[in-house]
Enzyme design. Sequence first.
Site, short mmCIF file in Angstrom:
data_model
loop_
_atom_site.label_atom_id
_atom_site.label_comp_id
_atom_site.label_asym_id
_atom_site.label_seq_id
_atom_site.Cartn_x
_atom_site.Cartn_y
_atom_site.Cartn_z
N ASP A 153 7.51 -2.93 10.56
CA ASP A 153 8.91 -3.17 10.92
C ASP A 153 9.88 -2.63 9.86
OD1 ASP A 153 10.91 -4.09 12.58
OD2 ASP A 153 10.91 -6.12 11.74
N GLY A 154 11.05 -2.21 10.32
CA GLY A 154 12.10 -1.78 9.39
C GLY A 154 12.47 -0.31 9.47
N TRP A 170 15.83 1.47 7.82
CA TRP A 170 15.60 2.55 6.84
C TRP A 170 16.49 3.75 7.17
CZ3 TRP A 170 14.11 7.63 6.86
CH2 TRP A 170 13.63 8.17 5.66
N ARG A 190 18.19 6.31 14.38
CA ARG A 190 17.02 5.42 14.26
C ARG A 190 15.70 6.18 14.38
NH1 ARG A 190 17.53 -0.03 14.70
NH2 ARG A 190 15.49 -0.10 15.71
N HIS A 229 11.71 6.21 12.62
CA HIS A 229 10.39 6.16 13.27
C HIS A 229 9.53 7.34 12.82
CE1 HIS A 229 11.76 2.79 15.52
NE2 HIS A 229 12.61 3.47 16.28
N TRP A 264 10.65 -2.26 25.31
CA TRP A 264 11.28 -1.57 26.46
C TRP A 264 12.75 -1.95 26.61
CZ3 TRP A 264 8.59 2.30 28.47
CH2 TRP A 264 7.19 2.26 28.47
N LEU A 275 -13.17 4.68 9.57
CA LEU A 275 -12.09 3.68 9.71
C LEU A 275 -11.71 3.59 11.18
CD1 LEU A 275 -9.76 1.99 8.10
CD2 LEU A 275 -8.35 3.99 8.60
N ARG A 301 8.18 -13.40 11.22
CA ARG A 301 7.80 -13.87 12.56
C ARG A 301 6.71 -12.97 13.11
NH1 ARG A 301 13.56 -12.50 13.53
NH2 ARG A 301 13.68 -10.29 14.09
N GLU A 318 -4.81 -14.50 7.17
CA GLU A 318 -3.86 -14.76 6.09
C GLU A 318 -2.64 -13.87 6.35
OE1 GLU A 318 -4.24 -17.00 3.71
OE2 GLU A 318 -6.21 -17.56 4.49
C1 IPE Z 1 7.86 -5.81 16.25
O1 IPE Z 1 9.05 -5.41 15.70
C2 IPE Z 1 7.25 -4.69 17.07
C3 IPE Z 1 6.79 -3.53 16.32
C4 IPE Z 1 6.78 -3.36 15.03
C5 IPE Z 1 6.27 -2.46 17.13
P1 IPE Z 1 10.45 -5.71 16.41
O2 IPE Z 1 11.48 -5.13 15.52
O3 IPE Z 1 10.43 -5.24 17.80
O4 IPE Z 1 10.50 -7.30 16.39
P2 IPE Z 1 11.76 -8.27 16.56
O5 IPE Z 1 12.48 -7.85 17.78
O6 IPE Z 1 12.62 -8.10 15.34
O7 IPE Z 1 11.18 -9.65 16.62
C1 IPE Z 2 9.67 -1.05 13.96
O1 IPE Z 2 10.89 -0.73 13.37
C2 IPE Z 2 9.20 0.02 14.90
C3 IPE Z 2 9.29 -0.33 16.32
C4 IPE Z 2 9.60 -1.49 16.80
C5 IPE Z 2 8.99 0.73 17.27
P1 IPE Z 2 12.26 -1.17 14.04
O2 IPE Z 2 12.70 -0.07 14.96
O3 IPE Z 2 12.14 -2.49 14.67
O4 IPE Z 2 13.22 -1.22 12.78
P2 IPE Z 2 14.36 -2.29 12.51
O5 IPE Z 2 13.74 -3.65 12.55
O6 IPE Z 2 15.40 -2.10 13.57
O7 IPE Z 2 14.86 -1.92 11.15
MG MG Z 3 12.43 -4.39 13.98
#
Ligand code: IPE
Ligand code: IPE
Ligand code: MG
Length: 237
Positions: free
Chosen positions: A15-16, A20, A28, A32, A64, A126, A182, A195
């Site tokens: 996530d993030g 970034w 965005r 990715h 989606w 792996l 979460r 863990e």
């Molecule tokens: C969880 O991240 C899904 C993936 C990393 C693919 P999200 O960014 O979608 O989660 P929420 O919406 O913040 O809970």
């Molecule tokens: C996780 O990064 C990748 C996917 C859910 C596809 P995010 O796209 O959720 O990045 P943030 O949380 O918005 O920074």
């Molecule tokens: Mg996210």
Amino acid sequence: MTAQKIPHHIAIVMDGNGRWASKRFLPRIAGHKQGVESLKRCARACDARGVRVLTVFAFSSENWKRPTEEVSGLMDLFALVLSREVKQLKADGVQLRFVGDREGLSARVLQHMEEAQAATADNTRLILNVCFNYGGRWDIVQAARQLARQGLDITEENFNQVMALAHVRDPDLVIRTGGEQRISNFLLWQSAYSEFFFSDILWPDFDEAALDLAIASFIQRERRFGQTSAQVQAVAS
Ligand code: IPE
Ligand code: IPE
Ligand code: MG
């Protein structure tokens, strides 16, 4: 402290990416793309440290709901990366497995998935499970449906046989990057005794040192699986 080895199976909520990119005034999708580079680095690092299974959350059942432009950008990127990276993955001994609902994915994406999975099926170094169009609730429901269809008893053992990650052990360590604490519908069934490690680092910046911190934290933990510490120590000694 119980002497523990390197985790056999690490699962990651990557996530993030969006944040970034935003921090750099980039779209965005640029986040990715950088996230893919981070995954490649992380898979190599896991392999080098003796981790045998890496499971990553790439696209959730709920993703989606994002703007159409981002969803189609992610689908295009996924297809592109699969066709571009398969040769290297093959050479590196990585076995790719796709985990998730095939329903709703385009014929083009499905074809890339089939090809990449088939091309790497004999690799054993792996296992890289890519959770795509995946949700923990989807997984539990699809498993229950399979059991019902086959007329099998609703038992934990039977569920374990038909869950989407039946080919690997449950994750020892679940890492979530990006600062949120979460589960977001990730491995609801399989993480029962994992863990957890939460990192504030945004996924594209998650490097070897960050991975080592998570593994070091894991090694410090005592996994009791419901027993007392004394019982665990007695078995370990
Ligand atoms: C969880 O991240 C899904 C993936 C990393 C693919 P999200 O960014 O979608 O989660 P929420 O919406 O913040 O809970
Ligand atoms: C996780 O990064 C990748 C996917 C859910 C596809 P995010 O796209 O959720 O990045 P943030 O949380 O918005 O920074
Ligand atoms: Mg996210």
